[in-house]
Design a protein around this motif. Structure first.
Motif, PDB file in Angstrom:
ATOM      1  N   SER A  59       0.832  -1.210   0.000  1.00  0.00           N
ATOM      2  CA  SER A  59       0.000   0.000   0.000  1.00  0.00           C
ATOM      3  C   SER A  59       0.860   1.250   0.000  1.00  0.00           C
ATOM      4  CB  SER A  59      -0.916   0.025   1.230  1.00  0.00           C
ATOM      5  OG  SER A  59      -1.775  -1.090   1.254  1.00  0.00           O
ATOM      6  N   ASP A  60       0.318   2.314  -0.575  1.00  0.00           N
ATOM      7  CA  ASP A  60       1.018   3.606  -0.505  1.00  0.00           C
ATOM      8  C   ASP A  60       0.898   4.155   0.913  1.00  0.00           C
ATOM      9  OD1 ASP A  60      -1.102   6.335  -1.185  1.00  0.00           O
ATOM     10  OD2 ASP A  60      -1.802   4.306  -0.761  1.00  0.00           O
ATOM     11  N   TYR A  65      -4.302   3.370  -1.887  1.00  0.00           N
ATOM     12  CA  TYR A  65      -4.050   2.428  -2.980  1.00  0.00           C
ATOM     13  C   TYR A  65      -3.286   1.201  -2.479  1.00  0.00           C
ATOM     14  CZ  TYR A  65      -5.023   6.536  -5.911  1.00  0.00           C
ATOM     15  OH  TYR A  65      -5.584   7.635  -6.494  1.00  0.00           O
ATOM     16  N   THR A  66      -3.681   0.041  -2.945  1.00  0.00           N
ATOM     17  CA  THR A  66      -2.979  -1.201  -2.622  1.00  0.00           C
ATOM     18  C   THR A  66      -2.809  -2.021  -3.895  1.00  0.00           C
ATOM     19  OG1 THR A  66      -3.934  -1.227  -0.392  1.00  0.00           O
ATOM     20  CG2 THR A  66      -2.968  -3.284  -1.203  1.00  0.00           C
ATOM     21  N   ASP A  96      10.452  -2.690  -7.585  1.00  0.00           N
ATOM     22  CA  ASP A  96       9.696  -2.249  -8.758  1.00  0.00           C
ATOM     23  C   ASP A  96       8.198  -2.269  -8.475  1.00  0.00           C
ATOM     24  OD1 ASP A  96       9.778  -5.039  -8.658  1.00  0.00           O
ATOM     25  OD2 ASP A  96       9.582  -5.265 -10.826  1.00  0.00           O
ATOM     26  N   THR A  97       7.775  -3.003  -7.448  1.00  0.00           N
ATOM     27  CA  THR A  97       6.368  -2.966  -7.026  1.00  0.00           C
ATOM     28  C   THR A  97       5.988  -1.567  -6.550  1.00  0.00           C
ATOM     29  OG1 THR A  97       6.484  -5.270  -6.312  1.00  0.00           O
ATOM     30  CG2 THR A  97       4.662  -3.947  -5.455  1.00  0.00           C
ATOM     31  N   GLU A  98       6.823  -1.006  -5.695  1.00  0.00           N
ATOM     32  CA  GLU A  98       6.552   0.337  -5.188  1.00  0.00           C
ATOM     33  C   GLU A  98       6.639   1.363  -6.307  1.00  0.00           C
ATOM     34  OE1 GLU A  98       7.582   2.906  -1.224  1.00  0.00           O
ATOM     35  OE2 GLU A  98       9.226   1.763  -2.116  1.00  0.00           O
ATOM     36  N   LEU A 101       3.444   1.193  -8.342  1.00  0.00           N
ATOM     37  CA  LEU A 101       2.300   1.770  -7.644  1.00  0.00           C
ATOM     38  C   LEU A 101       2.312   3.291  -7.722  1.00  0.00           C
ATOM     39  CD1 LEU A 101      -0.195   1.463  -5.862  1.00  0.00           C
ATOM     40  CD2 LEU A 101       1.314   1.389  -3.872  1.00  0.00           C
ATOM     41  N   TYR A 102       3.466   3.892  -7.459  1.00  0.00           N
ATOM     42  CA  TYR A 102       3.513   5.355  -7.480  1.00  0.00           C
ATOM     43  C   TYR A 102       3.459   5.911  -8.900  1.00  0.00           C
ATOM     44  CZ  TYR A 102       4.094   5.698  -2.470  1.00  0.00           C
ATOM     45  OH  TYR A 102       3.867   5.644  -1.104  1.00  0.00           O
TER      46      TYR A 102
END
Length: 478
Positions: A59-60, A65-66, A96-98, A101-102
């Motif tokens: 999650s951010d 957001y998740t 790279d997941t984070e 997301l952003y």
């Protein structure tokens, strides 16, 4: 590479069942996120940023957001992190997941025009009560969903939906490549949009320039996909595609190891094993030989059908050999392997293409169609087989978007020269790779490793499939 599941159709028990049914996609971590009726689940195979901070669902910092994400973003995407870190509070070192997301938070739907990688992911927007699903342009990774009575469930594999939800294949749909979907929980509707289409164009360059560009573009693709925090290895079947990828990797990866699988050893046959040995000797890299026999093939046939979720012999016959090869890769401590998938489609190296698509324009259109439909066949079959057999991620540099677009644009006049398929690809490495390897005649994987006898067992594979995936025992074709 991981396994994902989620939606608002699952319960606490059924999301856990779904993750357990696809646990082979990642053993490094398993977590579930819940927000009211929404569940997101993840089986992690850690490759980029091995820390627990990068575990998913992720999650951010605001909690709005998740994401659950299966895939990799390539080196070309790291440029976005520096600018986004100035605006958002990143918690990981290089996940790279984070980053994904952003990027979605920053660019919204436009993010799909920017992404370079292989991916299937879902992002839950708590505020808007929406679930976004996206898949890379060619569909390197499997992704399925089930939308019934205004509710949604998705999973990396069909088996992540059938048993847990008690449904059959006829209700399960594919998340299409080059598309993103938005499930509106309030309206109980799902909409999709296409963000990419393969350009229909012909390269207008001299032959010498095309050969040079083939050489440079495939090397750039290999470089781009070499991002990893774990060691990588390579498949070396002895065919021109795997030889080229392995050759390029051997120049960049220290202590590179190769793997080949064969159904038996016959010193007199110039098969995959024969050419793989020659190529490994030329490149001075160790070759791990995985040898199986007919008894192994037949005794593991049902398991293979379950792994790849298919019954067609042209898909099962390569997969039954890929399972033990991926197991051997895993046992040597590898999570990432490179392969030559995609080249045959780009260059139209199939007998039926040459037999029936004899007009240049037809040949050009047939190659585009092969790439468009690749997600229905070889790509997802190999991904599922490698993940089920050894939880190993397959990377396929020939499917770099720039290389594919350029390769599909190569004029049809070069489809065959002196009875050799892929002549310009071979010429691109002339003088670097020995001629007897470089100009080896084309052989399909199942012929090269001797599992093609399974074409005589089509009914058996269909029976296994119906037993495993259709409780009503009806043949399901998709």
């Amino acid at each position: 590479m991981c396994g994902i599941a989620g939606g608002n159709l699952f319960t606490k028990d059924t999301i856990q069942q779904s993750l357990n049914d696809t646990k082979h996609r990642g053993y490094d971590a398993q977590q579930v996120f819940q927000d009211d009726e929404v569940f997101l689940g993840h089986n992690r195979l850690s490759i980029q940023d091995l820390s627990e901070t990068a575990n998913q669902p992720f999650s951010d910092t605001s909690g709005r957001y998740t994401i659950v994400y299966n895939g990799e973003l390539w080196r070309s995407m790291t440029k976005y992190r520096e600018s986004l870190e100035k605006k958002y509070e990143f918690r990981t070192t290089n996940s790279d997941t984070e980053l994904l997301l952003y990027m979605f938070i920053e660019y919204g739907e436009e993010v799909f025009q920017l992404l370079d990688g292989m991916f299937s992911f879902a992002i839950y927007d708590k505020e808007e009560q929406k679930i976004w699903m996206g898949r890379d342009w060619v569909g390197r990774l499997p992704f399925y969903y089930y939308h019934r009575n205004g509710k949604l469930a998705f999973s990396s594999e069909r088996k992540g939906l059938t048993k847990s939800l008690g449904t059959t294949n006829k209700f399960i749909k594919i998340v299409l490549p080059s598309h993103y979907y938005c499930f509106n929980m309030k309206a109980r509707t799902i909409e999709k949009a296409r963000y990419y289409k393969i350009p229909d164009r012909i390269v207008e360059e001299p032959k010498e320039d095309i050969v040079k560009n083939i050489r440079s573009k495939i090397e750039l693709a290999v470089d781009n996909e070499l991002i990893s925090d774990v060691p990588v290895c390579t498949i070396l079947s002895g065919g021109i595609d795997s030889v080229i990828i392995t050759y390029l990797l051997s120049k960049k990866v220290k202590n590179l190891e190769a793997f080949v699988v064969s159904n038996g050893i016959n010193e007199k046959k110039k098969d995959d094993l024969y050419y793989a040995r020659k190529a490994a000797e030329f490149m001075k890299i160790p070759l791990n030989e995985v040898i199986i026999d007919d008894e192994y093939v037949m005794s593991n046939l049902r398991d293979t059908v379950y792994a790849v979720e298919d019954f067609k012999w042209v898909q099962v016959s390569p997969a039954v050999a890929q399972l033990p090869m991926s197991k051997a890769i895993h046992e040597k401590g590898y999570k990432v392997v490179f392969g030559g998938e995609g080249s045959d489609e780009i260059f139209g190296s199939y007998g039926h293409i040459f037999a029936f698509k004899w007009k240049d324009d037809d040949y050009h259109k047939a190659r585009i169609d092969l790439i468009d439909k690749l997600h229905e066949k070889n790509l997802v079959r190999t991904n599922k087989a490698m993940m089920y057999g050894g939880t190993v991620e397959l990377r396929t540099p020939f499917l770099d978007k720039d290389f594919v677009e350029y390769g599909l644009g190569i004029p049809p006049q070069y489809k065959k020269i002196d009875n050799h398929w892929k002549p310009l690809l071979r010429e691109a490495f002339q003088g670097e790779i020995p001629d007897d390897i470089l100009w080896r005649p084309k052989k399909t994987f199942q012929v090269g490793c001797h599992t093609d006898f399974l074409q005589d067992h089509k009914e058996l594979m269909l029976g296994y499939f119906n037993d495993l995936f259709d409780p009503e025992k009806k043949s399901i074709f998709w």
